[in-house]
Design an enzyme around this catalytic site. Sequence first.
Site, short mmCIF file in Angstrom:
data_model
loop_
_atom_site.label_atom_id
_atom_site.label_comp_id
_atom_site.label_asym_id
_atom_site.label_seq_id
_atom_site.Cartn_x
_atom_site.Cartn_y
_atom_site.Cartn_z
N SER A 144 -13.74 52.98 18.85
CA SER A 144 -12.93 53.72 19.83
C SER A 144 -13.84 54.60 20.66
O SER A 144 -14.86 55.11 20.16
CB SER A 144 -11.91 54.59 19.09
OG SER A 144 -11.43 55.60 19.94
N TYR A 157 -10.99 61.16 12.93
CA TYR A 157 -10.99 59.84 13.58
C TYR A 157 -12.28 59.65 14.38
O TYR A 157 -12.97 58.63 14.25
CB TYR A 157 -9.76 59.72 14.48
CG TYR A 157 -9.63 58.37 15.18
CD1 TYR A 157 -9.26 57.24 14.46
CD2 TYR A 157 -9.86 58.24 16.55
CE1 TYR A 157 -9.12 56.01 15.10
CE2 TYR A 157 -9.73 57.02 17.19
CZ TYR A 157 -9.35 55.91 16.47
OH TYR A 157 -9.22 54.69 17.09
P1 NAP Z 1 -1.87 49.92 14.33
O1 NAP Z 1 -0.91 49.18 15.16
O2 NAP Z 1 -1.48 51.18 13.68
O3 NAP Z 1 -2.46 48.89 13.25
C1 NAP Z 1 -3.35 49.33 12.26
C2 NAP Z 1 -3.55 48.21 11.27
O4 NAP Z 1 -4.44 48.70 10.23
C3 NAP Z 1 -2.26 47.81 10.61
O5 NAP Z 1 -2.21 46.41 10.43
C4 NAP Z 1 -2.33 48.50 9.26
O6 NAP Z 1 -1.64 47.74 8.27
C5 NAP Z 1 -3.83 48.46 8.98
N1 NAP Z 1 -4.20 49.46 8.00
C6 NAP Z 1 -4.17 50.81 8.13
N2 NAP Z 1 -4.49 51.40 6.97
C7 NAP Z 1 -4.72 50.40 6.08
C8 NAP Z 1 -5.08 50.37 4.69
N3 NAP Z 1 -5.25 51.49 3.98
N4 NAP Z 1 -5.23 49.17 4.11
C9 NAP Z 1 -5.04 48.03 4.79
N5 NAP Z 1 -4.71 48.00 6.09
C10 NAP Z 1 -4.54 49.17 6.72
O7 NAP Z 1 -3.18 50.29 15.18
P2 NAP Z 1 -4.01 49.52 16.32
O8 NAP Z 1 -3.91 50.35 17.51
O9 NAP Z 1 -3.70 48.07 16.37
O10 NAP Z 1 -5.49 49.75 15.73
C11 NAP Z 1 -6.37 48.70 15.38
C12 NAP Z 1 -7.79 49.21 15.56
O11 NAP Z 1 -8.04 49.51 16.93
C13 NAP Z 1 -8.09 50.49 14.78
O12 NAP Z 1 -9.36 50.42 14.19
C14 NAP Z 1 -8.06 51.56 15.86
O13 NAP Z 1 -8.85 52.67 15.52
C15 NAP Z 1 -8.62 50.79 17.04
N6 NAP Z 1 -8.29 51.37 18.35
C16 NAP Z 1 -7.02 51.38 18.82
C17 NAP Z 1 -6.75 51.92 20.07
C18 NAP Z 1 -5.37 51.94 20.65
O14 NAP Z 1 -5.17 52.52 21.73
N7 NAP Z 1 -4.37 51.34 20.02
C19 NAP Z 1 -7.79 52.47 20.84
C20 NAP Z 1 -9.08 52.44 20.33
C21 NAP Z 1 -9.33 51.88 19.08
P3 NAP Z 1 -0.68 48.34 7.14
O15 NAP Z 1 -0.13 49.65 7.62
O16 NAP Z 1 0.32 47.26 6.97
O17 NAP Z 1 -1.59 48.48 5.94
#
Ligand code: NAP
Length: 246
Positions: A144, A157
Amino acid sequence: MSPPLASRIALVTGASRGIGYATARALAKAGAHIVAVARTQGGLEELDDEIRQDGGSTTLVPLNLSDFDGIARLGAALHERHGKLDILVGNAGVAGPSSPLGHIDLKPWTDVIAVNVTANFQLIRCMEPLLRKSDAGRAVFITSAASNKAQAYLGPYAASKAALETLVRVWANETASTRIRVNLFSPGPVRTRMRATVFPGEDPLTLETPEQVAQFIVPMCMPAWGETGKLYDYKTRTLQSFRAPA
Ligand code: NAP
């Protein structure tokens, strides 16, 4: 003609929703067998349904990535079943608390570090031998821009993503002379549950979708992808050797 990732095994963490879900689906469409990891069984089953409808296949792994021994068991199971791993997408992440550092208890800090950093370290340890067995092992970790913005009120984070980036670049240096290619992907703001939780006032319709972003992660998983130790910044559509200043 067979699809580009036919007979390739792809492990995607955080595949139950958001960017991981869309990436798993896109990799499956390209022919990969998906090993989908997350805690939420319902999200994994939905993914499985969609991939099957597209003619693909999955192995669902309901696992809390804070269970580091569970990651080691997964490595052993993949070794037994497939003898190799072709693609690792380290996507799972948590946002953690939105508070000043002085207001954050130790537990939420360690929870964020466990999922965003230590789980990826354990994945590297446990999956490298399997990726070495592939003729074109590819690893992509989702980071990120918060990592170098030192964003106020997102301390755990931001620190976790900075640590992840360094970890991944170290691994890229260590594997540079192998067939494994190791890179980072920074998606920018994406319409997911995590984003909505951290920025509840934002109009999600102004954001990129996970499906749009996934289309740029898939090429980094292809055997033809030759770069290693780089960061792809989705917002600027640039491949960077080091993070550009925020
Ligand atoms: P999200 O919709 O909240 O999805 C997060 C995923 O991580 C879910 O599938 C969740 O599955 C899994 N997860 C979280 N904790 C876990 C654990 N303890 N064990 C196993 N799985 C776990 O978030 P997202 O936005 O798609 O994020 C994906 C990645 O992109 C992350 O690394 C985030 O930091 C990065 N990112 C996102 C953004 C954005 O704007 N969305 C921006 C920059 C970077 P369960 O809850 O089912 O376990």
